[in-house]
Design an enzyme around this catalytic site. Structure first.
Site, PDB file in Angstrom:
ATOM      1  N   GLN A  45       0.797  -1.223   0.000  1.00  0.00           N
ATOM      2  CA  GLN A  45       0.000   0.000   0.000  1.00  0.00           C
ATOM      3  C   GLN A  45       0.834   1.279   0.000  1.00  0.00           C
ATOM      4  OE1 GLN A  45      -2.660  -1.705   3.278  1.00  0.00           O
ATOM      5  NE2 GLN A  45      -4.066  -0.365   2.210  1.00  0.00           N
ATOM      6  N   HIS A  65      -1.946  -5.273 -12.588  1.00  0.00           N
ATOM      7  CA  HIS A  65      -1.423  -5.088 -13.942  1.00  0.00           C
ATOM      8  C   HIS A  65      -2.293  -5.795 -14.983  1.00  0.00           C
ATOM      9  CE1 HIS A  65       2.877  -4.350 -12.191  1.00  0.00           C
ATOM     10  NE2 HIS A  65       2.082  -3.315 -12.050  1.00  0.00           N
ATOM     11  N   ASP A  78       2.352   0.467  -7.974  1.00  0.00           N
ATOM     12  CA  ASP A  78       3.699   0.517  -8.548  1.00  0.00           C
ATOM     13  C   ASP A  78       4.565   1.583  -7.889  1.00  0.00           C
ATOM     14  OD1 ASP A  78       2.752  -1.432 -10.225  1.00  0.00           O
ATOM     15  OD2 ASP A  78       3.058  -0.315 -12.086  1.00  0.00           O
ATOM     16  N   ARG A 103       3.770   0.154  13.064  1.00  0.00           N
ATOM     17  CA  ARG A 103       3.502  -1.169  12.518  1.00  0.00           C
ATOM     18  C   ARG A 103       3.568  -1.099  10.996  1.00  0.00           C
ATOM     19  NH1 ARG A 103      -1.984  -4.079  11.097  1.00  0.00           N
ATOM     20  NH2 ARG A 103      -1.066  -6.049  10.427  1.00  0.00           N
ATOM     21  N   HIS A 148       1.142  -9.308   4.697  1.00  0.00           N
ATOM     22  CA  HIS A 148      -0.054  -8.463   4.572  1.00  0.00           C
ATOM     23  C   HIS A 148      -0.578  -8.593   3.145  1.00  0.00           C
ATOM     24  CE1 HIS A 148      -2.139  -4.802   6.463  1.00  0.00           C
ATOM     25  NE2 HIS A 148      -2.780  -5.035   5.322  1.00  0.00           N
ATOM     26  N   ASN A 192      -1.758 -10.941   8.512  1.00  0.00           N
ATOM     27  CA  ASN A 192      -2.744  -9.883   8.701  1.00  0.00           C
ATOM     28  C   ASN A 192      -4.105 -10.304   8.155  1.00  0.00           C
ATOM     29  OD1 ASN A 192      -3.328  -6.864   9.253  1.00  0.00           O
ATOM     30  ND2 ASN A 192      -4.095  -7.186   7.177  1.00  0.00           N
ATOM     31  N   GLU A 193      -5.107 -10.280   9.016  1.00  0.00           N
ATOM     32  CA  GLU A 193      -6.499 -10.508   8.648  1.00  0.00           C
ATOM     33  C   GLU A 193      -6.708 -11.720   7.740  1.00  0.00           C
ATOM     34  OE1 GLU A 193      -8.055  -5.893   9.039  1.00  0.00           O
ATOM     35  OE2 GLU A 193      -7.869  -6.769   7.038  1.00  0.00           O
ATOM     36  N   TYR A 335     -12.827  -1.747  12.780  1.00  0.00           N
ATOM     37  CA  TYR A 335     -13.266  -0.495  12.172  1.00  0.00           C
ATOM     38  C   TYR A 335     -14.736  -0.186  12.417  1.00  0.00           C
ATOM     39  CZ  TYR A 335      -8.893  -0.437   9.477  1.00  0.00           C
ATOM     40  OH  TYR A 335      -7.568  -0.402   9.109  1.00  0.00           O
ATOM     41  N   GLU A 400      -5.028  -1.905  14.038  1.00  0.00           N
ATOM     42  CA  GLU A 400      -5.627  -1.034  13.025  1.00  0.00           C
ATOM     43  C   GLU A 400      -6.957  -0.519  13.541  1.00  0.00           C
ATOM     44  OE1 GLU A 400      -6.082  -2.425   8.987  1.00  0.00           O
ATOM     45  OE2 GLU A 400      -4.191  -3.542   9.055  1.00  0.00           O
TER      46      GLU A 400
END
Length: 505
Positions: A45, A65, A78, A103, A148, A192-193, A335, A400
């Site tokens: 990210q 892509h 990218d 993190r 992740h 992660n998750e 969240y 998070e």
């Protein structure tokens, strides 16, 4: 976007006209003295540099892509925030904010370009060593996530997380990381998750690698991810913990479910077990294994649907024991919340969606830029309480928690969200005895938000993605968070708290 200079002028003006704000100590809520504040990000990210210095290709490289149309704005990672080149600037922003920890995740193909441990990319390792050294030089603790969502593309051609060999491949990668980076890292997270990966990348096709394998694929994915987590934990525990003296855990994503009908409290527990317990129960419960209700209902549904056996894979007794207890803390991503209701079932008919629970939202809950994220602060307290009571009050790190909008540095709605959620977290700590030891706001900077591209922003710091330099501009929320960290307190009124602090001047 307002300019940084105008932001400073506005803040100064507000401070001047409100300099008489009350500073009543009784209105503050204090965090525990040893509480840790941080922010979070992930490799794909923010890093960019997708093919630089020997990095291999990840499933997200390939997905964006080959299928740019699946991303809302046809974008990709990218370049992203170009943190591969701008990590020192990011660390200085972290230092200015005053966080105790950061993190971030590692890119598996940046370290092992072909995925396997027989070829190690020294330039990739050096990048992460430089990031870690820069953090430590500024008194910021690195919290490192091994995975992740960006595994090497080569492994996806062999089935990805539906192939049990992934347990071996990611364990080899983890051993390289522990050997090379572990001496300076005290907090590791494995995956992660996992539920998001299995739901959105193998059950549906909204995340890379874009498989659509239904319930069998999703359950097989989780089965292998739990095995992988446990093996990585045991590698650290037996080979590295004694020398490195660190801790290691996993990162479940847990959404709170509130009964749509007050009499339907069973729906809340069913939702929890199929959502959070799916990952957490095998690791954190005293008995281990999947939640009993999952095993029972999925087995019965599988039979009704004509399968010769349950589509939920079965752990052997040896695997149940091997997985149980494999986390030194509960790393929670949270969240939002949902409304849940039990769907009436007829004899001989399968449970609705295998869980028997229908999930909706309350239209009165305030919106964010993300269709899945409604503002429900009380849900944060309740999910922390539920996890604590369910798993004998483990140490919890919030890894998070954040709010999305579309733009801008004047992000009062983000300040309001963070304030209201952190207040509920404090109540869970002080009134309910929950052992929350740290909190990381998602995210440090605006970044690539998966299938939503750059259309939704979670950052405490604005990034101009039209500027080749990816210019960073602190938002109001960053200054607000800085004030909370410096004072270790939360005012009852987030407006007063924000404008009464000299930290924003």
């Amino acid at each position: 976007m307002a300019s940084y200079s105008f932001l400073r002028v506005a803040c100064i003006f507000i401070f001047v006209i409100t300099s008489g704000c009350a500073d009543d100590e009784s209105s503050w809520k204090s965090f525990p003295k040893d509480f840790l504040f941080g922010t979070a990000s992930s490799a794909y990210q923010i890093e960019g540099g997708w093919n630089e210095d020997g990095k291999g290709e990840s499933v997200w490289d390939t997905w964006t892509h080959e299928h740019p149309n699946v991303i809302r704005d046809n974008s990709n990672g990218d370049v992203a925030c170009d943190s591969y080149h701008k990590y020192k600037e990011d660390v200085q922003l972290l230092k200015d904010m005053g966080v105790h920890f950061y993190r971030f995740s590692l890119s598996w193909p940046r370290i092992l370009p072909n995925g396997y441990a027989n070829v190690i990319n020294q330039e990739g390792l050096d990048y992460y060593k430089n990031v870690i050294n820069e953090l430590l030089a500024n008194d910021i603790e690195p919290f490192v996530t091994l995975y992740h969502w960006d595994h090497p593309t080569i492994f996806e051609s062999m089935g990805g997380w539906t192939n049990e060999k992934m347990v071996e491949w990611i364990s080899d990668y983890a051993r390289v990381v522990f050997k090379e980076l572990g001496p300076k890292v005290k907090y590791f997270m494995t995956l992660n998750e996992p539920a998001v990966v299995c739901d959105e990348a193998y059950f549906s096709d909204t995340h890379a690698p874009g498989k659509k394998l239904g319930f069998p694929g999703k359950y097989l994915c989780m089965h292998n991810m739990l095995k992988a987590h446990a093996k990585i934990y045991h590698i650290y525990d037996t080979e590295f913990r004694k020398q490195q003296k660190g801790q290691i855990g996993i990162v479940p994503s847990c959404t709170m479910g509130f009964a749509k009908n007050s009499f339907d409290t069973a729906a809340e527990d069913l939702f929890f077990q199929f959502n959070c317990g799916w990952v957490a129960h095998p690791i954190f419960s005293k008995t281990g294994d999947y939640p009993a209700v999952m095993k029972t209902q999925i087995a019965e549904n599988s039979k009704i649907d004509g399968f010769p056996r349950s589509i939920l894979p079965e752990f052997s007794p040896e695997w149940v024991e091997y997985i149980k207890g494999t986390s030194d803390f509960f790393a929670l991503n949270h969240y939002t919340s949902k409304l849940v209701e039990t769907v009436p079932r007829q004899q001989g008919q399968p449970w609705y969606d295998y869980s028997g629970v229908k999930v909706t939202i309350d239209p009165s809950w305030p919106k964010s830029a993300s269709d899945w994220l409604r503002v429900v602060p009380i849900g944060f307290r309740e999910i922390i309480k539920k996890i604590s009571s369910e798993y004998d009050y483990p140490t919890i790190f919030i890894t998070e928690n954040g709010y999305s909008d579309y733009c801008c540095t004047f992000d009062f709605l983000r300040v309001s969200y963070l304030h209201s959620y952190m207040k509920e977290m404090l109540i869970a700590i002080k009134e309910n005895g929950c052992k929350v030891k740290g909190y990381a706001a998602w995210s440090l900077v605006d970044n690539f938000e998966w299938q939503r591209g750059y259309t939704e922003r979670f950052g405490l710091i604005h990034v101009d993605f039209t500027d080749p330099n990816r210019t960073r501009t602190p938002k109001w929320s960053m200054y607000w968070y800085k004030n909370v960290i410096q004072n270790g307190k939360l005012l009852d009124d987030p407006i007063q708290e924000h404008i009464c602090t000299t930290q924003i001047v």
